[in-house]
Motif scaffolding. Structure first.
Motif, PDB file in Angstrom:
ATOM      1  N   HIS A  63       0.808  -1.227   0.000  1.00  0.00           N
ATOM      2  CA  HIS A  63       0.000   0.000   0.000  1.00  0.00           C
ATOM      3  C   HIS A  63       0.842   1.279   0.000  1.00  0.00           C
ATOM      4  O   HIS A  63       0.518   2.217  -0.736  1.00  0.00           O
ATOM      5  CB  HIS A  63      -1.006  -0.006   1.144  1.00  0.00           C
ATOM      6  N   PRO A  64       1.923   1.357   0.799  1.00  0.00           N
ATOM      7  CA  PRO A  64       2.738   2.582   0.718  1.00  0.00           C
ATOM      8  C   PRO A  64       3.328   2.808  -0.674  1.00  0.00           C
ATOM      9  O   PRO A  64       3.391   3.952  -1.142  1.00  0.00           O
ATOM     10  CB  PRO A  64       3.837   2.345   1.761  1.00  0.00           C
ATOM     11  N   LEU A  65       3.741   1.731  -1.345  1.00  0.00           N
ATOM     12  CA  LEU A  65       4.261   1.875  -2.712  1.00  0.00           C
ATOM     13  C   LEU A  65       3.168   2.349  -3.664  1.00  0.00           C
ATOM     14  O   LEU A  65       3.407   3.225  -4.502  1.00  0.00           O
ATOM     15  CB  LEU A  65       4.817   0.544  -3.208  1.00  0.00           C
ATOM     16  N   ALA A  66       1.998   1.762  -3.540  1.00  0.00           N
ATOM     17  CA  ALA A  66       0.880   2.155  -4.401  1.00  0.00           C
ATOM     18  C   ALA A  66       0.506   3.608  -4.156  1.00  0.00           C
ATOM     19  O   ALA A  66       0.258   4.366  -5.106  1.00  0.00           O
ATOM     20  CB  ALA A  66      -0.320   1.243  -4.165  1.00  0.00           C
ATOM     21  N   ARG A  67       0.487   4.008  -2.910  1.00  0.00           N
ATOM     22  CA  ARG A  67       0.126   5.387  -2.552  1.00  0.00           C
ATOM     23  C   ARG A  67       1.092   6.376  -3.222  1.00  0.00           C
ATOM     24  O   ARG A  67       0.675   7.403  -3.738  1.00  0.00           O
ATOM     25  CB  ARG A  67       0.176   5.545  -1.032  1.00  0.00           C
ATOM     26  N   THR A  69       3.315   5.757  -5.878  1.00  0.00           N
ATOM     27  CA  THR A  69       3.698   5.617  -7.284  1.00  0.00           C
ATOM     28  C   THR A  69       2.540   5.537  -8.272  1.00  0.00           C
ATOM     29  O   THR A  69       2.762   5.763  -9.457  1.00  0.00           O
ATOM     30  CB  THR A  69       4.586   4.367  -7.480  1.00  0.00           C
ATOM     31  N   LEU A  70       1.349   5.200  -7.832  1.00  0.00           N
ATOM     32  CA  LEU A  70       0.241   5.024  -8.776  1.00  0.00           C
ATOM     33  C   LEU A  70      -0.565   6.310  -8.921  1.00  0.00           C
ATOM     34  O   LEU A  70      -0.772   7.042  -7.954  1.00  0.00           O
ATOM     35  CB  LEU A  70      -0.687   3.897  -8.315  1.00  0.00           C
ATOM     36  N   PHE A  71      -1.041   6.551 -10.117  1.00  0.00           N
ATOM     37  CA  PHE A  71      -1.941   7.668 -10.349  1.00  0.00           C
ATOM     38  C   PHE A  71      -3.209   7.423  -9.524  1.00  0.00           C
ATOM     39  O   PHE A  71      -3.824   6.364  -9.624  1.00  0.00           O
ATOM     40  CB  PHE A  71      -2.284   7.784 -11.840  1.00  0.00           C
ATOM     41  N   ARG A 124      -6.693  -5.503  -9.432  1.00  0.00           N
ATOM     42  CA  ARG A 124      -7.021  -4.617 -10.551  1.00  0.00           C
ATOM     43  C   ARG A 124      -6.404  -3.229 -10.400  1.00  0.00           C
ATOM     44  O   ARG A 124      -5.853  -2.679 -11.356  1.00  0.00           O
ATOM     45  CB  ARG A 124      -8.536  -4.491 -10.665  1.00  0.00           C
ATOM     46  N   TYR A 125      -6.505  -2.636  -9.224  1.00  0.00           N
ATOM     47  CA  TYR A 125      -6.106  -1.239  -9.056  1.00  0.00           C
ATOM     48  C   TYR A 125      -4.696  -1.048  -8.526  1.00  0.00           C
ATOM     49  O   TYR A 125      -4.093  -0.001  -8.774  1.00  0.00           O
ATOM     50  CB  TYR A 125      -7.092  -0.506  -8.143  1.00  0.00           C
ATOM     51  N   GLU A 126      -4.171  -2.010  -7.781  1.00  0.00           N
ATOM     52  CA  GLU A 126      -2.814  -1.861  -7.254  1.00  0.00           C
ATOM     53  C   GLU A 126      -1.808  -2.728  -8.005  1.00  0.00           C
ATOM     54  O   GLU A 126      -0.802  -2.232  -8.488  1.00  0.00           O
ATOM     55  CB  GLU A 126      -2.763  -2.227  -5.762  1.00  0.00           C
ATOM     56  N   PHE A 127      -2.081  -4.020  -8.091  1.00  0.00           N
ATOM     57  CA  PHE A 127      -1.077  -4.943  -8.597  1.00  0.00           C
ATOM     58  C   PHE A 127      -0.710  -4.674 -10.054  1.00  0.00           C
ATOM     59  O   PHE A 127       0.465  -4.724 -10.421  1.00  0.00           O
ATOM     60  CB  PHE A 127      -1.522  -6.393  -8.427  1.00  0.00           C
ATOM     61  N   VAL A 128      -1.691  -4.385 -10.894  1.00  0.00           N
ATOM     62  CA  VAL A 128      -1.400  -4.109 -12.308  1.00  0.00           C
ATOM     63  C   VAL A 128      -0.483  -2.894 -12.413  1.00  0.00           C
ATOM     64  O   VAL A 128       0.517  -2.914 -13.141  1.00  0.00           O
ATOM     65  CB  VAL A 128      -2.710  -3.906 -13.107  1.00  0.00           C
ATOM     66  N   GLY A 129      -0.806  -1.858 -11.677  1.00  0.00           N
ATOM     67  CA  GLY A 129       0.007  -0.646 -11.723  1.00  0.00           C
ATOM     68  C   GLY A 129       1.399  -0.857 -11.153  1.00  0.00           C
ATOM     69  O   GLY A 129       2.393  -0.362 -11.705  1.00  0.00           O
ATOM     70  N   LEU A 130       1.499  -1.595 -10.059  1.00  0.00           N
ATOM     71  CA  LEU A 130       2.806  -1.840  -9.467  1.00  0.00           C
ATOM     72  C   LEU A 130       3.675  -2.714 -10.366  1.00  0.00           C
ATOM     73  O   LEU A 130       4.888  -2.505 -10.459  1.00  0.00           O
ATOM     74  CB  LEU A 130       2.656  -2.477  -8.083  1.00  0.00           C
TER      75      LEU A 130
END
Length: 195
Positions: A63-67, A69-71, A124-130
Motif C-alpha cells: 500500500h505505501p508503494l501504491a500510494r 507511485t500510482l496515479f 485490478r487497481y494496485e497490482f497491475v500498476g505496481l
C-alpha cells in the motif's frame, strides 16, 4: 509455523506471490465452509493466520508503494485500508465465535464476499500498476521485504491497525502477544496426564 511467504522461492515476484496468497485464501474459505467440527476449526485457524499476516504485509509494503507511485494512489489505498479494517472487525468477531455456532457460516460468507471483492480490487487497481512501475528485479526485492514483514506480523486480526506506521510500531509486539496467547491456549487444551 512458517508463513506462506516464507516458503516462497527467493526469486519470486511479489505480485505473483500476493496473487497466489489470494488463491490460497479463496481455497481456505471453501475448506472452512465445506468442513465441520475440528476440521472446520483447523481450516478456520489457518485462514485467520493467513489473512492476518497477508494483510499486515500488504499494509507495510504494497500500500505505501501504491500510494506513492500510482496515479490516484492515495484514494486507491484509502479504499483498500477501509475494506481491510472492516474485514478485520468481522474476522475478529468470527474468531470469538464457535465454528459450530449456527451464525458462523452466515458471517463467514459475508466475510468471504468482502475479502474476495477486496482481493479483486487490489489485483485490478494496485497490482497491475505496481507490476508496470517496478522491474522484475525490483519486484523480487519487494518479495523479500514482504517475507520479512510477514515473519514478524501478527497472526490474529487487530482492527484499527491498518497503516504502515501503526503496523511498524505495534505489529511486532502484537505478533509476539498473538503467539504467546496461542501457546497458552494450546497448553490449556492439552489433556492432563494421569498419575
Amino acid at each position: 509455523m512458517k508463513t506462506p511467504a516464507a516458503e516462497a522461492p527467493a526469486s519470486e515476484d511479489v505480485i505473483d506471490l500476493l496473487i497466489k496468497q489470494h488463491a490460497q485464501i479463496r481455497d481456505l474459505f471453501l475448506a472452512v465452509a465445506m468442513s465441520g467440527g475440528l476440521e472446520r476449526r483447523k481450516a478456520f485457524d489457518r485462514l485467520v493466520r493467513l489473512l492476518a499476516v497477508h494483510e499486515t504485509a500488504e499494509e507495510q509494503i504494497v500500500h505505501p508503494l501504491a500510494r506513492r507511485t500510482l496515479f490516484g494512489g492515495e484514494g486507491i489505498v484509502e479504499d483498500r485500508l477501509t475494506e481491510e479494517g472492516m474485514a478485520k472487525a468481522i474476522l475478529a468477531e468470527l474468531e470469538n465465535m464457535d465454528t459450530d455456532d449456527p451464525r458462523f457460516l452466515g458471517v463467514l460468507n459475508q466475510l468471504r464476499g468482502d475479502v474476495l471483492t477486496h482481493a479483486r480490487a487490489e489485483e485490478r487497481y494496485e497490482f497491475v500498476g505496481l507490476r508496470a512501475q517496478f522491474s522484475e528485479t525490483e519486484r523480487r526485492g519487494l518479495c523479500a521485504a514482504l517475507r520479512a514483514a510477514e515473519a514478524v506480523a501478527p497472526i490474529h486480526p487487530h482492527p484499527g491497525i491498518e497503516s504502515a506506521a501503526k503496523n511498524l510500531l505495534a505489529g511486532p509486539a502484537m505478533a509476539l502477544a498473538d503467539r504467546v496467547r496461542d501457546l497458552i491456549r494450546d497448553a490449556m487444551k492439552r489433556p492432563k496426564s494421569g498419575g
